[in-house]
Design an enzyme around this catalytic site. Structure first.
Site, PDB file in Angstrom:
ATOM      1  N   GLU A 118      -4.834  20.898  -3.556  1.00 23.88           N
ATOM      2  CA  GLU A 118      -5.997  20.366  -4.281  1.00 23.88           C
ATOM      3  C   GLU A 118      -6.466  19.099  -3.577  1.00 23.88           C
ATOM      4  O   GLU A 118      -5.641  18.274  -3.197  1.00 23.88           O
ATOM      5  CB  GLU A 118      -5.605  19.955  -5.710  1.00 23.88           C
ATOM      6  N   CYS A 147      11.886 -20.870   4.356  1.00 27.70           N
ATOM      7  CA  CYS A 147      11.902 -22.267   3.960  1.00 27.70           C
ATOM      8  C   CYS A 147      13.248 -22.553   3.295  1.00 27.70           C
ATOM      9  O   CYS A 147      13.702 -21.798   2.446  1.00 27.70           O
ATOM     10  CB  CYS A 147      10.765 -22.512   2.972  1.00 27.70           C
ATOM     11  N   LYS A 188      -2.281  12.414   3.278  1.00 27.09           N
ATOM     12  CA  LYS A 188      -3.467  11.568   3.345  1.00 27.09           C
ATOM     13  C   LYS A 188      -4.226  11.791   4.641  1.00 27.09           C
ATOM     14  O   LYS A 188      -3.624  12.098   5.670  1.00 27.09           O
ATOM     15  CB  LYS A 188      -3.049  10.096   3.265  1.00 27.09           C
ATOM     16  N   CYS A 202       8.357 -25.708   6.618  1.00 21.01           N
ATOM     17  CA  CYS A 202       7.591 -25.083   5.541  1.00 21.01           C
ATOM     18  C   CYS A 202       6.250 -25.806   5.411  1.00 21.01           C
ATOM     19  O   CYS A 202       6.225 -27.020   5.244  1.00 21.01           O
ATOM     20  CB  CYS A 202       8.364 -25.157   4.234  1.00 21.01           C
ATOM     21  N   TYR A 208      -5.882  18.292 -13.411  1.00 20.26           N
ATOM     22  CA  TYR A 208      -4.980  18.831 -12.389  1.00 20.26           C
ATOM     23  C   TYR A 208      -3.500  18.793 -12.727  1.00 20.26           C
ATOM     24  O   TYR A 208      -2.677  19.216 -11.943  1.00 20.26           O
ATOM     25  CB  TYR A 208      -5.182  18.113 -11.052  1.00 20.26           C
ATOM     26  N   CYS A 267      10.968 -26.596  -3.315  1.00 22.27           N
ATOM     27  CA  CYS A 267       9.712 -26.170  -2.699  1.00 22.27           C
ATOM     28  C   CYS A 267       8.758 -25.664  -3.785  1.00 22.27           C
ATOM     29  O   CYS A 267       9.050 -24.665  -4.449  1.00 22.27           O
ATOM     30  CB  CYS A 267       9.951 -25.066  -1.673  1.00 22.27           C
ATOM     31  N   ASP A 310     -10.224  10.357  -5.281  1.00 18.99           N
ATOM     32  CA  ASP A 310      -9.997   8.914  -5.267  1.00 18.99           C
ATOM     33  C   ASP A 310     -10.680   8.283  -6.479  1.00 18.99           C
ATOM     34  O   ASP A 310     -11.762   7.726  -6.394  1.00 18.99           O
ATOM     35  CB  ASP A 310     -10.563   8.331  -3.967  1.00 18.99           C
ATOM     36  N   CYS A 370       6.334 -27.570   1.604  1.00 18.56           N
ATOM     37  CA  CYS A 370       7.203 -28.675   1.196  1.00 18.56           C
ATOM     38  C   CYS A 370       7.763 -29.456   2.386  1.00 18.56           C
ATOM     39  O   CYS A 370       8.422 -30.480   2.207  1.00 18.56           O
ATOM     40  CB  CYS A 370       8.350 -28.178   0.311  1.00 18.56           C
ATOM     41  N   LYS A 374      -7.347  15.406  -3.043  1.00 23.26           N
ATOM     42  CA  LYS A 374      -6.863  14.241  -3.774  1.00 23.26           C
ATOM     43  C   LYS A 374      -8.069  13.364  -4.093  1.00 23.26           C
ATOM     44  O   LYS A 374      -8.643  12.725  -3.213  1.00 23.26           O
ATOM     45  CB  LYS A 374      -5.842  13.471  -2.945  1.00 23.26           C
TER      46      LYS A 374
HETATM   47  S1  IVH Z   1      -0.889  15.186  -9.318  1.00 19.62           S
HETATM   48  C1  IVH Z   1       3.304  13.734 -10.835  1.00 19.62           C
HETATM   49  N1  IVH Z   1      -3.185  15.964  -8.295  1.00 19.62           N
HETATM   50  O1  IVH Z   1      -3.153  10.544  -7.034  1.00 19.62           O
HETATM   51  C2  IVH Z   1       2.099  14.015 -10.013  1.00 19.62           C
HETATM   52  N2  IVH Z   1      -2.788  13.624  -8.489  1.00 19.62           N
HETATM   53  O2  IVH Z   1      -1.029   9.123  -5.682  1.00 19.62           O
HETATM   54  C3  IVH Z   1       0.830  13.706 -10.712  1.00 19.62           C
HETATM   55  N3  IVH Z   1      -4.653  12.229  -7.766  1.00 19.62           N
HETATM   56  O3  IVH Z   1      -1.777   9.099  -9.904  1.00 19.62           O
HETATM   57  C4  IVH Z   1      -0.354  13.611  -9.851  1.00 19.62           C
HETATM   58  N4  IVH Z   1      -6.010  13.870  -7.199  1.00 19.62           N
HETATM   59  O4  IVH Z   1      -4.322   9.479  -9.835  1.00 19.62           O
HETATM   60  C5  IVH Z   1      -2.418  14.908  -8.637  1.00 19.62           C
HETATM   61  N5  IVH Z   1      -5.181  16.818  -7.459  1.00 19.62           N
HETATM   62  C6  IVH Z   1      -4.420  15.763  -7.792  1.00 19.62           C
HETATM   63  C7  IVH Z   1      -4.858  14.426  -7.643  1.00 19.62           C
HETATM   64  C8  IVH Z   1      -4.008  13.382  -8.000  1.00 19.62           C
HETATM   65  C9  IVH Z   1      -5.864  12.546  -7.293  1.00 19.62           C
HETATM   66  C10 IVH Z   1      -4.175  10.840  -7.957  1.00 19.62           C
HETATM   67  C11 IVH Z   1      -3.586  10.546  -9.304  1.00 19.62           C
HETATM   68  C12 IVH Z   1      -2.181  10.102  -9.042  1.00 19.62           C
HETATM   69  C13 IVH Z   1      -2.287   9.628  -7.639  1.00 19.62           C
HETATM   70  C14 IVH Z   1      -0.943   9.631  -6.949  1.00 19.62           C
END
Ligand code: IVH
Length: 691
Positions: free
Chosen positions: A123, A434, A322, A416, A234, A440, A127, A419, A125
């Site tokens: 899926e 330090c 990533k 330092c 998700y 300090c 942001d 201090c 990710k």
């Molecule tokens: S699964 C226990 N799926 O990424 C796992 N997270 O770096 C739960 N995020 O806190 C997360 N897209 O805010 C999952 N398709 C996706 C996601 C996703 C974005 C974010 C989410 C999470 C963060 C972790």
């Protein structure tokens, strides 16, 4: 007194009871959220809500407009109410290369003791910011931000105005379910919003993610309604029943209930298909109308997910791969030196502001003096900087051709800067520290700031400026002074910029934190290498603050049994143990600790899975287990509330003996400790009872 069964209630009785429950629950909400002074236990509170829900299920037509099931909590004065997640909201491990990705799943295979490749779901990710949506009887009853993972902020009113958040689920649905997803703002909407903000003379948002967070966290839901936010669902939190056997199937159910699931999600038959998916999405990235920063790969089989569980705050069954970091060039204006809590002198690059992949960067970490030498950085140099995800940007190197003629090599200070004490580097260490210790001001300030920070005592109103001011006027030199500040309330109120209200708010904020769970207490002390996770391990092992303190004092003797026990706690190890011993070996630290214990009360760590026969027991595994790997056995034991250690001592309760067990099994017999076979262990692992 047990209330009469819902089945026997007449309509009139039901209506009367719903009215009473609405009043009663609202009363407890106020006490809990606004006054931090609950009168009843969480369990009793949950029972009231459950009763309310049960009656409403039988008489749906009697649901009141002010029913507690339609409303959660009450906004805390000046902010949002806090709300605990039923299942914690965790984060994800990151991979930045094919290699890291492959290793992650190899580790998962080793954990399970299997050779099979995993079927995955990929899926994008998103942001944005994660949210947990709670549905009871198919109706949205709460929306909670992630917060610290255990407790978030109640943003229910705001979530209700987001078009893609279903108010009710399309049946069939479980009685109770927590659904997790990401709230985001489309790039186009972000640009429109920023144009309007600029027009109105307000500050613009740095990126769509911040804009989404700012829009969701509005005390006035009408403002949220005016911003266009989206949601992709998700993940699953807790549910009252099993809703799917694979993640792919779960996504399908999410769609049926009425959620948007990201359309680029895809089922992959094996891990080897991930690299191609990654490349394809990466190419697509620019054309999407929302920001993504990678791809999340999840093991499809939910049964395997359950077995794999979590390592700290990260699942062993999902990883975020990533996209490569973004880079840019800019000028290194100055190298500044910061003094941290433990006296470490850290160089920080002060940069000419530059946009790196959508974020304005003005500072970057330089790690330590060696790094400056290695990169031959000088003030005035043109440098390449990189930003990956949420981490602090870093300097990759300088461009030799662009170096100004006058740029002189950087001389790292040997005193330092705060201090003036000598700053020394121990042999073999990269960090210069330090030596001023508590004299300090920078160290004192940082220690106090750490002490009151979110993961520690979490005291609101004691920001950096206030701490510095209180230090300067001599009211705060050590943590215990925080809890004596109330003696100076009148004096504070007369100070410039304070007034009675600020002074009394601060004193109240402090009073609310006089009692603190053991793990937070340990973390708050700011001992080197003792982060939140390690503090939790220690709290779980020693359970009470006096138990912990006494053991640590004994453990300063490297030959003591207490030291051996400490070394043997899983996840601790000799480096951390020696850090603890150093801390407790300093008389001024123990004085500081005892002073503090005179002011605060420390809540013992409850054994993890109350009710399991292994709760609070100490286990040792030895020999080869044939049906479960060691790590899985360990994780399972810990989930049942046990501690797992490496060596057999008098404090061991059970020794689980696999094939070819050697000296540990003999030692158990000598000490008369109960020995269990692998079969016994499997029985316990499945039903939690000791044979
Ligand atoms: S699964 C226990 N799926 O990424 C796992 N997270 O770096 C739960 N995020 O806190 C997360 N897209 O805010 C999952 N398709 C996706 C996601 C996703 C974005 C974010 C989410 C999470 C963060 C972790």
């Amino acid at each position: 007194m047990k209330p009469p069964s819902v089945a026997t209630l007449t309509r009139d009785e039901a209506a009367a009871e719903l009215a009473r429950l609405a009043r009663e629950i609202a009363h407890h909400d106020r006490l809990y959220h606004q006054q931090d002074a609950p009168e009843i236990s969480d369990a009793d509170y949950d029972a009231l809500r459950a009763r309310n829900a049960d009656i409403e299920t039988r008489f749906p037509e009697l649901r009141r407009a002010d029913s507690p099931s339609l409303r959660v909590g009450a906004p805390a004065s000046g902010g949002f109410a806090k709300r605990a997640h039923r299942a914690p909201m965790l984060s994800l491990a990151n991979a930045f290369s094919d290699d890291e990705f492959t290793r992650f799943f190899a580790t998962a295979r080793r954990f399970l003791g299997t050779e099979q490749p995993f079927a995955l779901v990929a899926e994008p990710k998103i942001d944005g910011l994660s949210i947990s949506l709670t549905y009871e009887h198919g109706r949205l009853v709460a929306a909670t931000t992630r917060g610290d993972g255990a407790v978030g902020e109640d943003v229910t009113a705001n979530a209700r105005v987001i078009a893609t958040v279903p108010q009710a689920l399309t049946p069939p649905f479980p009685e109770f379910i927590e659904i997790r997803g990401e709230i985001f703002m489309a790039k186009q909407d972000f640009l429109t919003l920023n144009a309007a903000e600029a027009q109105a003379g307000r500050r613009e948002f740095a990126n769509p993610r911040n804009a989404a967070a700012g829009s969701l966290r509005q005390l006035d839901a009408r403002i949220t309604a005016g911003r266009r936010l989206g949601l992709f669902a998700y993940a699953l939190g807790e549910a009252s029943e099993t809703v799917a056997d694979t993640h792919w199937h779960y996504l399908e159910r999410l769609r049926q209930w009425g959620f948007s699931v990201n359309p680029y999600s895809e089922a992959l038959a094996g891990e080897s298909l991930a690299a191609v998916f990654q490349a394809r999405i990466s190419e697509h990235r620019g054309s999407l109308d929302y920001d993504i920063d990678g791809v999340v790969y999840k093991i499809d089989d939910l049964g395997l997910q359950r077995r794999l569980g979590f390592a700290g705050r990260e699942p062993r069954w999902a990883i975020a791969w990533k996209f490569p970091a973004e880079q840019a060039m800019t000028v290194l204006r100055r190298i500044e030196i910061q003094v941290g809590r433990t006296g470490a002198l850290t160089p920080v690059a002060n940069l000419a502001p530059v946009n790196v992949g959508g974020v304005l960067v003005t500072r970057a970490t330089l790690h330590n003096e060696e790094e400056i030498t290695r990169l031959d950085l000088r003030e005035g140099d043109t440098v390449r900087v990189e930003r990956a995800g949420d981490v602090i940007p870093r300097v990759l190197g300088m461009v030799a051709e662009l170096r100004p003629a006058a740029a002189a090599p950087f001389r790292f200070p040997d005193h330092c800067p705060v201090c003036g004490s000598a700053a020394l580097r121990d042999p073999g260490e990269v960090v210069r520290r330090c030596t001023g210790g508590l004299i300090c001001p920078a160290q004192r300030q940082e220690r106090l700031a750490h002490f009151v920070s979110r993961g520690a005592f979490d005291i609101e109103g004691l920001g950096d400026k206030t701490l510095a001011e209180l230090q300067a006027i001599g009211l705060m030199n050590r943590p215990a002074d925080i809890f004596r500040l109330h003696r100076h309330e009148a004096e504070l109120a007369t100070r410039e910029g304070w007034g009675e209200i600020s002074a009394s708010n601060l004193i109240r904020g402090i009073a609310a934190r006089r009692s603190v769970p053991l793990a937070r207490f340990i973390y708050a002390l700011g001992i080197r290498r003792i982060g939140q996770n390690t503090a939790k391990l220690l709290a779980r092992h020693y359970q009470t603050v006096t138990g912990w303190r006494d053991a640590m004092r004994e453990a300063t003797d490297p030959a003591s049994e207490a030291r051996a026990e400490l070394d043997n706690i899983l996840g601790i190890g000799p480096a951390i143990a020696s850090e603890l011993a150093d801390f407790f070996g300093e008389p001024h630290n123990t004085t500081l600790l005892d002073d503090l214990l005179g002011e605060v009360s420390v809540v013992p760590e409850a054994p993890r899975a109350a009710g399991s026969a292994l709760t609070g027991k100490t286990l040792v595994f030895t020999g080869t287990l044939t049906r479960m790997t060691r790590p899985e056995a360990r994780a399972r034991a810990e989930a049942l509330g046990a501690r797992v250690t490496e060596s057999v001592t008098r404090k061991t309760d059970y020794v689980i003996v696999g094939e070819d067990a050697g000296s540990k099994a003999r030692r158990a017999a000598e000490l008369g400790i109960t020995v269990l076979s692998e079969d016994d262990w499997l029985d316990i692992a499945t039903d939690g009872a000791v044979p």
